[in-house]
Scaffold this motif. Structure first.
Motif, PDB file in Angstrom:
ATOM      1  N   SER A 125       0.928  -1.068  -0.172  1.00 39.67           N
ATOM      2  CA  SER A 125      -0.073   0.130   0.007  1.00 39.67           C
ATOM      3  C   SER A 125       0.829   1.589  -0.033  1.00 39.67           C
ATOM      4  O   SER A 125       1.918   1.146   0.935  1.00 39.67           O
ATOM      5  CB  SER A 125      -0.787  -0.055   1.164  1.00 39.67           C
ATOM      6  N   LEU A 126       0.443   2.210  -0.604  1.00 43.33           N
ATOM      7  CA  LEU A 126       1.099   3.563  -0.827  1.00 43.33           C
ATOM      8  C   LEU A 126      -0.016   4.804  -0.291  1.00 43.33           C
ATOM      9  O   LEU A 126      -1.086   4.634  -0.071  1.00 43.33           O
ATOM     10  CB  LEU A 126       1.293   3.839  -2.065  1.00 43.33           C
ATOM     11  N   GLY A 127       0.791   5.808   0.265  1.00 45.20           N
ATOM     12  CA  GLY A 127      -0.207   6.710   0.541  1.00 45.20           C
ATOM     13  C   GLY A 127      -0.727   6.850   1.944  1.00 45.20           C
ATOM     14  O   GLY A 127       0.222   6.492   3.113  1.00 45.20           O
ATOM     15  N   GLU A 128      -1.825   7.229   2.396  1.00 40.19           N
ATOM     16  CA  GLU A 128      -2.013   7.362   3.775  1.00 40.19           C
ATOM     17  C   GLU A 128      -2.203   6.083   4.449  1.00 40.19           C
ATOM     18  O   GLU A 128      -2.902   4.988   3.862  1.00 40.19           O
ATOM     19  CB  GLU A 128      -3.482   7.923   3.862  1.00 40.19           C
ATOM     20  N   THR A 174      -7.826   0.617  -5.152  1.00 38.75           N
ATOM     21  CA  THR A 174      -7.520  -0.790  -4.977  1.00 38.75           C
ATOM     22  C   THR A 174      -7.048  -1.336  -6.473  1.00 38.75           C
ATOM     23  O   THR A 174      -8.294  -1.307  -7.130  1.00 38.75           O
ATOM     24  CB  THR A 174      -8.606  -1.603  -4.295  1.00 38.75           C
ATOM     25  N   LEU A 175      -6.092  -1.861  -6.944  1.00 43.67           N
ATOM     26  CA  LEU A 175      -5.867  -2.437  -8.054  1.00 43.67           C
ATOM     27  C   LEU A 175      -5.431  -4.072  -7.749  1.00 43.67           C
ATOM     28  O   LEU A 175      -4.590  -4.177  -7.049  1.00 43.67           O
ATOM     29  CB  LEU A 175      -4.761  -1.669  -8.778  1.00 43.67           C
ATOM     30  N   SER A 185       4.147  -2.969 -16.785  1.00 47.12           N
ATOM     31  CA  SER A 185       2.978  -2.732 -16.869  1.00 47.12           C
ATOM     32  C   SER A 185       2.239  -1.919 -15.635  1.00 47.12           C
ATOM     33  O   SER A 185       1.274  -1.005 -15.806  1.00 47.12           O
ATOM     34  CB  SER A 185       2.120  -4.070 -17.286  1.00 47.12           C
ATOM     35  N   LEU A 186       2.733  -2.368 -14.615  1.00 51.87           N
ATOM     36  CA  LEU A 186       2.064  -1.837 -13.233  1.00 51.87           C
ATOM     37  C   LEU A 186       2.513  -0.143 -13.352  1.00 51.87           C
ATOM     38  O   LEU A 186       1.776   0.640 -12.891  1.00 51.87           O
ATOM     39  CB  LEU A 186       2.715  -2.349 -12.072  1.00 51.87           C
ATOM     40  N   ASP A 187       3.988   0.081 -13.721  1.00 53.14           N
ATOM     41  CA  ASP A 187       4.190   1.422 -13.756  1.00 53.14           C
ATOM     42  C   ASP A 187       3.379   2.273 -14.683  1.00 53.14           C
ATOM     43  O   ASP A 187       2.948   3.338 -14.458  1.00 53.14           O
ATOM     44  CB  ASP A 187       5.816   1.497 -14.005  1.00 53.14           C
ATOM     45  N   GLU A 188       3.261   1.787 -15.765  1.00 57.54           N
ATOM     46  CA  GLU A 188       2.214   2.421 -16.646  1.00 57.54           C
ATOM     47  C   GLU A 188       0.886   2.764 -16.153  1.00 57.54           C
ATOM     48  O   GLU A 188       0.158   3.935 -16.115  1.00 57.54           O
ATOM     49  CB  GLU A 188       2.335   1.915 -18.169  1.00 57.54           C
ATOM     50  N   ALA A 189       0.375   1.720 -15.489  1.00 54.99           N
ATOM     51  CA  ALA A 189      -1.095   1.793 -14.951  1.00 54.99           C
ATOM     52  C   ALA A 189      -1.121   2.971 -13.845  1.00 54.99           C
ATOM     53  O   ALA A 189      -2.052   3.742 -13.845  1.00 54.99           O
ATOM     54  CB  ALA A 189      -1.280   0.534 -14.338  1.00 54.99           C
ATOM     55  N   LEU A 190      -0.074   2.830 -12.841  1.00 55.48           N
ATOM     56  CA  LEU A 190       0.076   3.742 -11.761  1.00 55.48           C
ATOM     57  C   LEU A 190       0.313   5.223 -12.409  1.00 55.48           C
ATOM     58  O   LEU A 190      -0.270   6.256 -11.894  1.00 55.48           O
ATOM     59  CB  LEU A 190       1.096   3.660 -11.115  1.00 55.48           C
ATOM     60  N   ASP A 191       0.851   5.539 -13.362  1.00 56.58           N
ATOM     61  CA  ASP A 191       1.150   7.023 -14.182  1.00 56.58           C
ATOM     62  C   ASP A 191      -0.271   7.470 -14.898  1.00 56.58           C
ATOM     63  O   ASP A 191      -0.594   8.515 -14.543  1.00 56.58           O
ATOM     64  CB  ASP A 191       1.940   6.739 -15.345  1.00 56.58           C
ATOM     65  N   VAL A 192      -1.155   6.398 -15.317  1.00 59.90           N
ATOM     66  CA  VAL A 192      -2.378   6.837 -15.921  1.00 59.90           C
ATOM     67  C   VAL A 192      -3.343   7.091 -14.657  1.00 59.90           C
ATOM     68  O   VAL A 192      -3.971   8.126 -14.778  1.00 59.90           O
ATOM     69  CB  VAL A 192      -3.061   5.688 -16.690  1.00 59.90           C
ATOM     70  N   PHE A 205      -3.407   3.939  -1.708  1.00 56.60           N
ATOM     71  CA  PHE A 205      -3.280   3.233  -2.982  1.00 56.60           C
ATOM     72  C   PHE A 205      -2.847   1.834  -2.401  1.00 56.60           C
ATOM     73  O   PHE A 205      -1.790   1.436  -1.870  1.00 56.60           O
ATOM     74  CB  PHE A 205      -2.339   3.661  -4.091  1.00 56.60           C
ATOM     75  N   ALA A 206      -3.849   0.850  -2.862  1.00 51.40           N
ATOM     76  CA  ALA A 206      -3.549  -0.636  -2.485  1.00 51.40           C
ATOM     77  C   ALA A 206      -3.314  -1.350  -3.697  1.00 51.40           C
ATOM     78  O   ALA A 206      -4.139  -1.290  -4.681  1.00 51.40           O
ATOM     79  CB  ALA A 206      -4.398  -1.174  -1.559  1.00 51.40           C
TER      80      ALA A 206
END
Length: 354
Positions: A125-128, A174-175, A185-192, A205-206
């Motif tokens: 998880s990222l963020g809060e 949640t992804l 692919s994950l990196d591209e998804a996070l950018d979008v 973000f989880a």
């Protein structure tokens, strides 16, 4: 709060009971019955599920103390029931009935569980860290859910849905992806998805890794204060930069709060070129994936020369204009004159090769 806390789902009627049972909850969750005033433990999150507006059910849980979430049908945004919910200590989550009511509630229940509960050692998880910094009482928290066989398609679909709610104050994503998903692919998804979220907003973000499935599942909870179209000018005034004011106007148009005629009026009233609004809308709403790729490449570039080349090519291809160039040059502390000169050279090279 630890996001591996126990979840206690409490259906308030038979239809809600069916929805919770359909969610196929994990062992970290339990289905409980309300027997009286609740005395919640500090390690549990209580989720009350109410499939219809019911003041009597609301009165039964009025004495609840602690952190609780209330799921109810998103059939109206005003009225006595909503007023009571918004004044309570619950985190209100209206569920949009996009299909069968039981299925819609089931998706919301599962989304909440997936967001709060880690299911494998690979998850992160990222963020809060405290999800209740994102989930808040006195604000509406809406869940959106999508899935698809391909990560890119599913992410673009979800990003479009989130961008259509640009009045947001916080976002929880949640992804869920197959365990063998490639890192690029994950990196591209996070950018979008990053582009779909306003900066400096509470975010959780989880990413959950699933096995034995090729389907991508994404859910997002958007916490928002219900804005009215009349406050758009105050939001424009709050931004000191040209691009910031322009972004507010374009967001209002993309969100359907103003039409094209009103967008042009706001541009002229605030010293904004209407053509710039058209350009920004195209970049961030029509061509979001290309914009994500540009921003990712700029972040990953290790030298000023690489960034100058990237921005110059975007300028030469008419993907960005001079004002966007100035913002990017300021952001990365690059000489704008070198970028413009390089863009001119690239255009000449392109003309000579034709």
């Amino acid at each position: 709060m630890n996001n591996t806390a126990k979840l206690r789902f409490i259906p308030m009627d038979s239809a809600a009971q069916q929805s919770v049972e359909m969610a196929n909850l994990t062992r970290r969750s339990e289905i409980a019955t309300l027997t009286g005033p609740s005395e919640p433990s500090s390690s549990a999150v209580h989720v009350f599920v109410l499939s219809a507006f019911d003041d009597s059910s609301l009165q039964k849980i009025a004495g609840f103390k602690g952190r609780g979430i209330l799921l109810f049908p998103d059939q109206e945004t005003s009225g006595p029931f909503i007023e009571k919910v918004m004044k309570s200590s619950f985190v209100p989550v209206p569920v949009k009935l996009e299909s069968l009511a039981a299925l819609s509630f089931s998706h919301a229940v599962k989304s909440i569980e997936t967001l709060f509960v880690e299911s494998s050692e690979q998850d992160f998880s990222l963020g809060e860290e405290d999800l209740f910094a994102v989930f808040q009482a006195h604000r509406l928290n809406r869940f959106y859910y999508t899935e698809g066989r391909h990560l890119r398609e599913a992410v673009l679909r979800m990003a479009h849905r989130v961008r259509s709610r640009r009045g947001i104050e916080s976002v929880a994503y949640t992804l869920t992806v197959p365990a063998n998903t490639a890192l690029f692919s994950l990196d591209e998804a996070l950018d979008v998805l990053e582009i779909a979220v306003p900066p400096e907003k509470p975010l959780h973000f989880a990413i959950r890794f699933a096995s034995g499935t090729n389907h991508i599942k994404i859910s997002a909870c958007i916490a928002s204060s219900e804005r009215t179209p009349s406050d758009i000018q105050s939001r424009i005034d709050a931004h000191p930069t040209y691009l910031g004011k322009l972004a507010v106007i374009v967001e209002g148009f993309a969100d359907g709060k103003i039409d094209e005629k009103r967008m042009d009026e706001l541009c002229r009233e605030n010293g904004i070129e209407p053509e710039d609004a058209d350009r920004l809308y195209d970049i961030f709403y029509v061509r979001a994936d290309e914009t994500a790729a540009l921003m990712r490449h700029l972040r990953e570039s290790r030298s000023a020369d690489e960034r100058i080349e990237l921005i110059a090519k975007a300028l030469a291809d008419n993907f960005i204009d001079v004002r966007v160039l100035e913002e990017l040059a300021n952001l990365y502390r690059l000489p704008a004159d070198r970028i413009i000169a390089r863009a001119g050279a690239l255009q000449e090279e392109g003309s000579a090769s034709k």
